[in-house]
Design a protein around this motif. Structure first.
Motif, PDB file in Angstrom:
ATOM      1  N   HIS A   5      47.090  38.871  40.384  1.00 23.41           N
ATOM      2  CA  HIS A   5      45.922  39.734  40.234  1.00 23.41           C
ATOM      3  C   HIS A   5      46.078  41.057  40.974  1.00 23.41           C
ATOM      4  O   HIS A   5      45.110  41.786  41.131  1.00 23.41           O
ATOM      5  CB  HIS A   5      44.670  39.021  40.758  1.00 23.41           C
ATOM      6  CG  HIS A   5      44.339  37.779  40.002  1.00 23.41           C
ATOM      7  ND1 HIS A   5      43.759  36.700  40.592  1.00 23.41           N
ATOM      8  CD2 HIS A   5      44.525  37.428  38.707  1.00 23.41           C
ATOM      9  CE1 HIS A   5      43.585  35.740  39.709  1.00 23.41           C
ATOM     10  NE2 HIS A   5      44.050  36.158  38.555  1.00 23.41           N
ATOM     11  N   HIS A   6      47.297  41.394  41.415  1.00 25.23           N
ATOM     12  CA  HIS A   6      47.464  42.586  42.235  1.00 25.23           C
ATOM     13  C   HIS A   6      47.153  43.882  41.493  1.00 25.23           C
ATOM     14  O   HIS A   6      46.817  44.873  42.104  1.00 25.23           O
ATOM     15  CB  HIS A   6      48.870  42.627  42.842  1.00 25.23           C
ATOM     16  CG  HIS A   6      49.937  42.911  41.825  1.00 25.23           C
ATOM     17  ND1 HIS A   6      50.435  41.930  41.003  1.00 25.23           N
ATOM     18  CD2 HIS A   6      50.581  44.056  41.509  1.00 25.23           C
ATOM     19  CE1 HIS A   6      51.346  42.466  40.214  1.00 25.23           C
ATOM     20  NE2 HIS A   6      51.464  43.739  40.496  1.00 25.23           N
ATOM     21  N   HIS A   7      47.244  43.889  40.193  1.00 24.41           N
ATOM     22  CA  HIS A   7      46.983  45.090  39.414  1.00 24.41           C
ATOM     23  C   HIS A   7      45.498  45.301  39.115  1.00 24.41           C
ATOM     24  O   HIS A   7      45.106  46.339  38.598  1.00 24.41           O
ATOM     25  CB  HIS A   7      47.775  45.048  38.096  1.00 24.41           C
ATOM     26  CG  HIS A   7      47.366  43.916  37.193  1.00 24.41           C
ATOM     27  ND1 HIS A   7      47.771  42.626  37.429  1.00 24.41           N
ATOM     28  CD2 HIS A   7      46.575  43.893  36.098  1.00 24.41           C
ATOM     29  CE1 HIS A   7      47.251  41.847  36.489  1.00 24.41           C
ATOM     30  NE2 HIS A   7      46.520  42.577  35.675  1.00 24.41           N
ATOM     31  N   LEU A   8      44.670  44.320  39.452  1.00 24.89           N
ATOM     32  CA  LEU A   8      43.240  44.409  39.184  1.00 24.89           C
ATOM     33  C   LEU A   8      42.503  45.049  40.361  1.00 24.89           C
ATOM     34  O   LEU A   8      42.934  44.945  41.505  1.00 24.89           O
ATOM     35  CB  LEU A   8      42.649  43.009  38.952  1.00 24.89           C
ATOM     36  CG  LEU A   8      43.247  42.197  37.797  1.00 24.89           C
ATOM     37  CD1 LEU A   8      42.649  40.801  37.784  1.00 24.89           C
ATOM     38  CD2 LEU A   8      43.009  42.888  36.465  1.00 24.89           C
ATOM     39  N   THR A   9      41.390  45.684  40.059  1.00 24.99           N
ATOM     40  CA  THR A   9      40.541  46.209  41.133  1.00 24.99           C
ATOM     41  C   THR A   9      39.861  45.035  41.832  1.00 24.99           C
ATOM     42  O   THR A   9      39.840  43.918  41.321  1.00 24.99           O
ATOM     43  CB  THR A   9      39.467  47.169  40.584  1.00 24.99           C
ATOM     44  OG1 THR A   9      38.549  46.398  39.786  1.00 24.99           O
ATOM     45  CG2 THR A   9      40.071  48.297  39.776  1.00 24.99           C
ATOM     46  N   VAL A  10      39.285  45.305  42.982  1.00 27.43           N
ATOM     47  CA  VAL A  10      38.585  44.261  43.727  1.00 27.43           C
ATOM     48  C   VAL A  10      37.434  43.704  42.883  1.00 27.43           C
ATOM     49  O   VAL A  10      37.220  42.492  42.833  1.00 27.43           O
ATOM     50  CB  VAL A  10      38.072  44.800  45.079  1.00 27.43           C
ATOM     51  CG1 VAL A  10      37.191  43.779  45.769  1.00 27.43           C
ATOM     52  CG2 VAL A  10      39.243  45.154  45.977  1.00 27.43           C
ATOM     53  N   THR A  11      36.713  44.571  42.194  1.00 26.09           N
ATOM     54  CA  THR A  11      35.603  44.118  41.354  1.00 26.09           C
ATOM     55  C   THR A  11      36.108  43.254  40.203  1.00 26.09           C
ATOM     56  O   THR A  11      35.510  42.222  39.885  1.00 26.09           O
ATOM     57  CB  THR A  11      34.807  45.316  40.807  1.00 26.09           C
ATOM     58  OG1 THR A  11      34.295  46.049  41.920  1.00 26.09           O
ATOM     59  CG2 THR A  11      33.666  44.876  39.915  1.00 26.09           C
TER      60      THR A  11
END
Length: 134
Positions: A5-11
């Motif tokens: 999930h590193h490419h996703l924003t925190v939201t």
């Protein structure tokens, strides 16, 4: 999981993890309800006047209980595996996750405590299989 999930924003990570945890919780309780219903049906059968030799049903119930234990422990693993990541993302979003002194402990959450049912019923069925007079 975190590297996936590193490419996703925190939201986006928050939304994804919340959805996954909710889904796994639903699966856990659906499986629980299904197995509990099957055991309830077997209990009704073995206590009815129509079943004269319930030993085969006891044996089937033991097998069903062992399967239920395996399924619930596996399901619990899936429920619990994402919780640390979700707590981390919650804190990144500014949501404090205060643990509860009782329910935040391992084996005291409702999903953990629910394992008492398959354990107890499996023990009951084993006792009936080996010790009930037929």
């Amino acid at each position: 999981m975190a590297t996936e999930h590193h490419h996703l924003t925190v939201t986006e990570r928050f939304d994804l993890l919340r959805e996954e945890i909710t889904s796994e919780q639903e699966f856990y309780w659906t499986r629980f309800s299904g197995f509990a219903t099957l055991h309830a049906g077997l209990l009704v059968l073995v206590t009815s006047d129509t079943i004269k030799q319930p030993r085969l049903l006891y044996a089937a119930a033991v097998v069903l209980g062992l399967v239920w234990l395996y399924v619930q422990f596996a399901s619990l693993f899936y429920v619990n595996r994402l919780k640390p990541l979700f707590r981390e993302v919650c804190e990144q979003r500014g949501f404090r996750y205060p643990g509860h002194r009782i329910f935040s402990r391992r084996f005291l959450s409702t999903t953990d405590v629910a394992l008492v049912a398959p354990v107890g019923l499996t023990i009951l069925w084993i006792a009936l299989l080996f010790f009930a007079k037929h």
